[in-house]
Design a protein around this motif. Structure first.
Motif, PDB file in Angstrom:
ATOM      1  N   ASN A 250       0.811  -1.230   0.000  1.00  0.00           N
ATOM      2  CA  ASN A 250       0.000   0.000   0.000  1.00  0.00           C
ATOM      3  C   ASN A 250       0.839   1.272   0.000  1.00  0.00           C
ATOM      4  O   ASN A 250       0.292   2.365  -0.054  1.00  0.00           O
ATOM      5  CB  ASN A 250      -1.042  -0.008   1.126  1.00  0.00           C
ATOM      6  N   VAL A 275      -4.192  -1.088  -1.130  1.00  0.00           N
ATOM      7  CA  VAL A 275      -3.637  -0.197  -2.159  1.00  0.00           C
ATOM      8  C   VAL A 275      -4.759   0.682  -2.712  1.00  0.00           C
ATOM      9  O   VAL A 275      -5.813   0.189  -3.126  1.00  0.00           O
ATOM     10  CB  VAL A 275      -2.967  -0.991  -3.305  1.00  0.00           C
ATOM     11  N   ASP A 276      -4.499   1.930  -2.693  1.00  0.00           N
ATOM     12  CA  ASP A 276      -5.464   2.917  -3.151  1.00  0.00           C
ATOM     13  C   ASP A 276      -5.626   2.834  -4.670  1.00  0.00           C
ATOM     14  O   ASP A 276      -4.652   2.606  -5.381  1.00  0.00           O
ATOM     15  CB  ASP A 276      -4.851   4.273  -2.766  1.00  0.00           C
TER      16      ASP A 276
END
Ligand code: FES
Length: 469
Positions: A250, A275-276
């Motif tokens: 992330n 993770v965005d």
């Protein structure tokens, strides 16, 4: 005797912070560096001819084709981008078939460039390419295209690169690029393959991982059982596997390339491990390379870059133009000191179906206009304009703000399409009459437009039209 293999610890190299592409500083310089250096700026897709100079068999049924531009210029691109190539699959006197292939080499070695092609026996183009593209063959190309690429400068440069099968090609370009640059970086590559001996580039990846402490490479064997001696991972991508190779996923920018199913899974799992969305960059492969990019994000990125460069050009437009290697006659920026870099497409003119089409005589039309009578076709849809598709034998009513591809496909007209954003060229068709407004992103050549072709994915109708599809 001199002992070569010692256990002496060698300390880490001392590096500047982050990664920066070589052209970044060159383009930003106010000192006016040499024009040749500026040629590295990978800003515009260009049409050029390139000669194959080498073919290199790779594991996994893949073959690398090394090219150099016929005009002697370097090929400016970003690691992860691709080129559209016209292959004379049906002979020199027929229309070529366009395909997009990722560049697998590093743009930091721009005098030659590679594409790596997996032969798909069911494909039309890739087996032909393996069989026919040999050193000495010259092909028409257009590029670089695509917004799936490493940033030009990154002070953190922490990446997780996920590849499955032939999806390794743009990832390989990224690994080679990072390895060739100084600067701090932290790169984890996780490469899924179907069989132990089928990992293209594995020797080079092993070498890079052994000499460059910034790069770690992991392999996983899909859903196959492990052969004896296999020491790597096995199984499909899972959240646990991502955690295992990159517990800090992330905090990384993720670049993933592979078949659609793999990428859909990857997108879900990456979210699961925190993770965005904005850190995920994906590119789809299937069979002959197809390009379905994360366009919204990418176009936004491209717009940022365009803005940045437009500012630079507005500041020093004259310097910029003078710095271009005009002797090569290569650079045709579609903007001026006032304008932006946004690709707006070339103006289209209605082509008289009876007029000769192009200098090379190719019309791309299999059937002469007028040989069928559109007034006898069924008419579907609603809208103020009529599109007559001559091969399909159907009239489709559209509104002037509707993209032609969408309505055509809905009405059952068979037009292949990948990117749907005017980049890949796969939806190209011939306009027999009428006018369109096209906003392409480099997926069509000027002479093709002159020959009456257009990309329906990024075009709207201005008048009634007759289309060869
Ligand atoms: S689908 Fe890619 S250019 Fe139209």
């Amino acid at each position: 005797m001199i002992e070569l293999l010692t256990e002496t610890a060698i300390s880490e190299p001392s590096r500047i912070r982050g990664l920066e592409m070589p052209w970044n500083r060159v383009m930003g310089s106010t000192e006016g560096p040499a024009g040749a250096a500026r040629a590295l700026g990978p800003w515009h897709p260009q049409e050029f001819m390139a000669e194959c100079v080498e073919t290199v068999p790779e594991a996994g049924g893949m073959m690398t084709f090394v090219f150099r531009r016929c005009d002697g210029a370097p090929l400016a691109f970003r690691a992860g981008q691709y080129v559209n190539i016209a292959f004379p699959v049906n002979g020199e006197d027929q229309d070529p078939v366009d395909r997009s292939y990722s560049l697998s080499s590093s743009p930091t070695q721009p005098w030659t460039f590679n594409i790596t092609v997996k032969s798909d026996p069911a494909g039309l183009v890739s087996p032909w390419v393996h069989e026919n593209v040999k050193p000495g063959m010259v092909l028409d190309m257009l590029g670089p295209v695509g917004a799936f690429h490493l940033p030009d400068a990154d002070r953190r440069a922490r990446y997780l690169l996920l590849a499955a099968g032939a999806g390794i090609t743009p990832i390989m370009s990224m690994v080679r690029t990072i390895h060739s640059l100084p600067g701090q970086a932290d790169v984890v590559v996780l490469y899924h393959g179907a069989e132990a001996g089928g990992y293209a580039f594995h020797q080079e990846l092993a070498y890079i991982a052994s000499v460059d402490s910034r790069v770690k490479v992991f392999y996983s064997l899909g859903n196959r059982s492990k052969p004896e001696g296999w020491e790597w991972l096995s199984g499909r991508l899972t959240a646990a596997m991502i955690d295992q190779v990159a517990p800090d996923a992330n905090g990384r920018q993720v670049y993933a390339c592979g078949p659609e199913g793999y990428l859909n899974t990857a997108a879900e799992l990456l979210k699961k491990v925190g993770v965005d969305d904005t850190s995920i960059n994906m590119e789809f492969f299937s069979g002959d390379r197809q390009t379905l990019l994360e366009y919204q994000e990418e176009l936004a990125l491209a717009a940022d870059i365009a803005e940045e460069i437009a500012e630079e050009i507005a500041d020093s437009a004259q310097d910029y133009y003078e710095s271009q290697p005009t002797a090569f006659g290569l650079y045709e920026p579609g903007y001026d000191a006032e304008g932006t870099l946004t690709a707006t497409g070339l103006p289209l003119e209605t082509v008289d179906p009876d007029a000769p089409r192009s200098e090379d005589g190719s019309s791309g039309v299999g059937e002469e206009p007028g040989s069928s009578d559109a007034s006898s076709f069924d008419t579907v849809g609603t809208g103020s304009l009529t599109l007559s598709f001559m091969r399909t034998g159907i009239n489709v009513r559209v509104d002037p703000d509707e993209h032609i591809l969408e309505v055509a496909q809905r009405a059952g007209v068979r037009i292949g399409a990948n990117c749907k954003e005017g980049m890949c060229g796969s939806c190209k068709v011939v306009k027999l009459s009428g006018e369109v407004e096209m906003n392409h992103q480099g997926g069509i050549r000027a002479r093709e437009i002159d020959a009456g072709k257009f990309l329906p994915c990024c075009s709207t109708a201005r008048t009634d039209m007759v289309i060869d599809a």
